[in-house]
Design an enzyme around this catalytic site. Structure first.
Site, PDB file in Angstrom:
ATOM      1  N   LYS A  15       0.832  -1.197   0.000  1.00  0.00           N
ATOM      2  CA  LYS A  15       0.000   0.000   0.000  1.00  0.00           C
ATOM      3  C   LYS A  15       0.882   1.268   0.000  1.00  0.00           C
ATOM      4  CE  LYS A  15      -3.893  -2.298   2.314  1.00  0.00           C
ATOM      5  NZ  LYS A  15      -4.724  -2.408   3.557  1.00  0.00           N
ATOM      6  N   TYR A  55     -12.475  -4.058  -3.510  1.00  0.00           N
ATOM      7  CA  TYR A  55     -12.999  -4.443  -2.199  1.00  0.00           C
ATOM      8  C   TYR A  55     -14.421  -4.986  -2.282  1.00  0.00           C
ATOM      9  CZ  TYR A  55      -8.787  -3.012   0.206  1.00  0.00           C
ATOM     10  OH  TYR A  55      -7.484  -2.963   0.659  1.00  0.00           O
ATOM     11  N   ASN A 157      -1.844  -0.247   7.246  1.00  0.00           N
ATOM     12  CA  ASN A 157      -1.223  -1.518   7.626  1.00  0.00           C
ATOM     13  C   ASN A 157      -0.322  -2.093   6.537  1.00  0.00           C
ATOM     14  OD1 ASN A 157      -3.221  -2.243   5.877  1.00  0.00           O
ATOM     15  ND2 ASN A 157      -4.449  -3.374   7.377  1.00  0.00           N
ATOM     16  N   HIS A 160      -1.942  -5.156   1.322  1.00  0.00           N
ATOM     17  CA  HIS A 160      -3.142  -5.961   1.111  1.00  0.00           C
ATOM     18  C   HIS A 160      -2.690  -7.368   0.759  1.00  0.00           C
ATOM     19  CE1 HIS A 160      -6.846  -7.650  -0.318  1.00  0.00           C
ATOM     20  NE2 HIS A 160      -6.169  -8.102  -1.348  1.00  0.00           N
ATOM     21  N   GLU A 171      -9.344 -11.637  -7.213  1.00  0.00           N
ATOM     22  CA  GLU A 171      -8.537 -10.418  -7.146  1.00  0.00           C
ATOM     23  C   GLU A 171      -7.421 -10.390  -8.197  1.00  0.00           C
ATOM     24  OE1 GLU A 171      -9.098  -9.483  -2.386  1.00  0.00           O
ATOM     25  OE2 GLU A 171      -7.152 -10.168  -3.103  1.00  0.00           O
TER      26      GLU A 171
HETATM   27  P1  ADP Z   1      -7.303  -7.265   5.501  1.00  0.00           P
HETATM   28  O1  ADP Z   1      -6.565  -6.209   4.684  1.00  0.00           O
HETATM   29  O2  ADP Z   1      -6.519  -7.698   6.704  1.00  0.00           O
HETATM   30  O3  ADP Z   1      -7.799  -8.417   4.666  1.00  0.00           O
HETATM   31  P2  ADP Z   1     -10.051  -6.309   5.545  1.00  0.00           P
HETATM   32  O4  ADP Z   1     -10.269  -7.002   4.228  1.00  0.00           O
HETATM   33  O5  ADP Z   1     -11.001  -6.642   6.635  1.00  0.00           O
HETATM   34  O6  ADP Z   1      -8.578  -6.515   6.107  1.00  0.00           O
HETATM   35  O7  ADP Z   1     -10.079  -4.714   5.330  1.00  0.00           O
HETATM   36  C1  ADP Z   1      -9.413  -4.131   4.230  1.00  0.00           C
HETATM   37  C2  ADP Z   1      -8.616  -2.929   4.683  1.00  0.00           C
HETATM   38  O8  ADP Z   1      -9.491  -1.910   5.119  1.00  0.00           O
HETATM   39  C3  ADP Z   1      -7.685  -3.153   5.867  1.00  0.00           C
HETATM   40  O9  ADP Z   1      -6.445  -3.708   5.501  1.00  0.00           O
HETATM   41  C4  ADP Z   1      -7.546  -1.755   6.434  1.00  0.00           C
HETATM   42  O10 ADP Z   1      -6.595  -0.975   5.716  1.00  0.00           O
HETATM   43  C5  ADP Z   1      -8.914  -1.157   6.175  1.00  0.00           C
HETATM   44  N1  ADP Z   1      -9.848  -1.266   7.324  1.00  0.00           N
HETATM   45  C6  ADP Z   1     -10.508  -2.374   7.739  1.00  0.00           C
HETATM   46  N2  ADP Z   1     -11.343  -2.087   8.749  1.00  0.00           N
HETATM   47  C7  ADP Z   1     -11.245  -0.763   8.985  1.00  0.00           C
HETATM   48  C8  ADP Z   1     -11.866   0.151   9.904  1.00  0.00           C
HETATM   49  N3  ADP Z   1     -12.788  -0.249  10.770  1.00  0.00           N
HETATM   50  N4  ADP Z   1     -11.487   1.441   9.866  1.00  0.00           N
HETATM   51  C9  ADP Z   1     -10.575   1.868   8.978  1.00  0.00           C
HETATM   52  N5  ADP Z   1      -9.966   1.065   8.069  1.00  0.00           N
HETATM   53  C10 ADP Z   1     -10.284  -0.227   8.070  1.00  0.00           C
HETATM   54 MG    MG Z   2      -9.303  -8.536   3.256  1.00  0.00          MG
END
Ligand code: ADP
Ligand code: MG
Length: 202
Positions: A15, A55, A157, A160, A171
């Site tokens: 990211k 997403y 974080n 992805h 994806e």
């Molecule tokens: P992952 O990336 O671990 O698979 P998710 O698919 O649940 O996580 O969410 C996608 C991305 O959205 C996360 O990596 C994070 O950057 C962001 N995200 C998820 N939940 C939240 C939230 N409640 N508030 C802000 N950003 C979020």
């Molecule tokens: Mg995810």
């Protein structure tokens, strides 16, 4: 025809914060050293449309992301900003569009046995605050649901990574054309996957 487990593929996107933090090499090293093979790679600034579509490829994602956030507050004995997972999910999509288009990203496809599961394990859980030490998100970044919600932004974080094999299979074609993914072999695959590691003594 069933494919060999070593042919499993997963999508990884470094990211914008991962690139700004100069962690490209560190991140790639983690996937490379476990024995996964890089089969596609490119750097660009994604569009909001591309991120929204990415997403929403899984129709359950929006509700799941909301439930995950709410559960994380409850586990810590804290009050979630909303109790409606869809409402939280909608907010997160908008935040992700801003976050993921704020600078260049690097998209990659990694291949190998259990690629999806191993990449998730190495990457760590969504919220860096609770990601295990030893994972990329646990070792290299600090952020939390609280900080992200307080500032109306996405959780930063670094990465992805596809969450499941069906998710990866949707994806990868969203990010790469078939001509951008290269089928090739590397010598260490024989040691990882051959039944009898033939060839060591000539
Ligand atoms: P992952 O990336 O671990 O698979 P998710 O698919 O649940 O996580 O969410 C996608 C991305 O959205 C996360 O990596 C994070 O950057 C962001 N995200 C998820 N939940 C939240 C939230 N409640 N508030 C802000 N950003 C979020
Ligand atoms: Mg995810």
């Amino acid at each position: 025809m069933t494919s060999h487990p070593k042919d499993e593929r997963t999508l990884v996107v470094v990211k914008p914060d991962g690139i700004q933090r100069a962690l490209i090499g560190e991140i790639m090293k983690r996937y490379e050293r476990i024995g996964l093979k890089l089969v596609a790679l490119k750097m660009f600034v994604p569009t909001e449309k591309m991120i929204e579509e990415h997403y929403l490829l899984d129709p359950r994602w929006k509700k799941n992301v909301g439930e995950k956030a709410i559960q994380s507050y409850i586990r810590k004995g804290e009050e979630p900003p909303s109790s409606d997972p869809i409402e939280v999910g909608n907010l997160v999509v908008e935040r992700l569009k801003r976050y993921m288009t704020s600078g260049p990203v690097i998209a990659m496809v990694w291949e190998g046995a259990h690629a999806v599961e191993l990449v998730r394990k190495i990457t760590g859980s969504t919220e860096p605050r609770s990601a295990e030490i030893g994972t990329i998100r646990g070792d290299f970044v600090v952020d939390s649901y609280q900080m992200a919600d307080g500032a109306d932004r996405a959780i930063r974080n670094l990465i992805h990574a596809s969450g499941s094999v069906p998710e990866a299979n949707k994806e990868i074609p969203h990010w790469f054309g078939p001509e951008e993914i290269i089928a090739y072999s590397v010598p260490h695959e024989a040691i990882l996957y051959d039944v009898d590691m033939k060839g060591i003594l000539g």
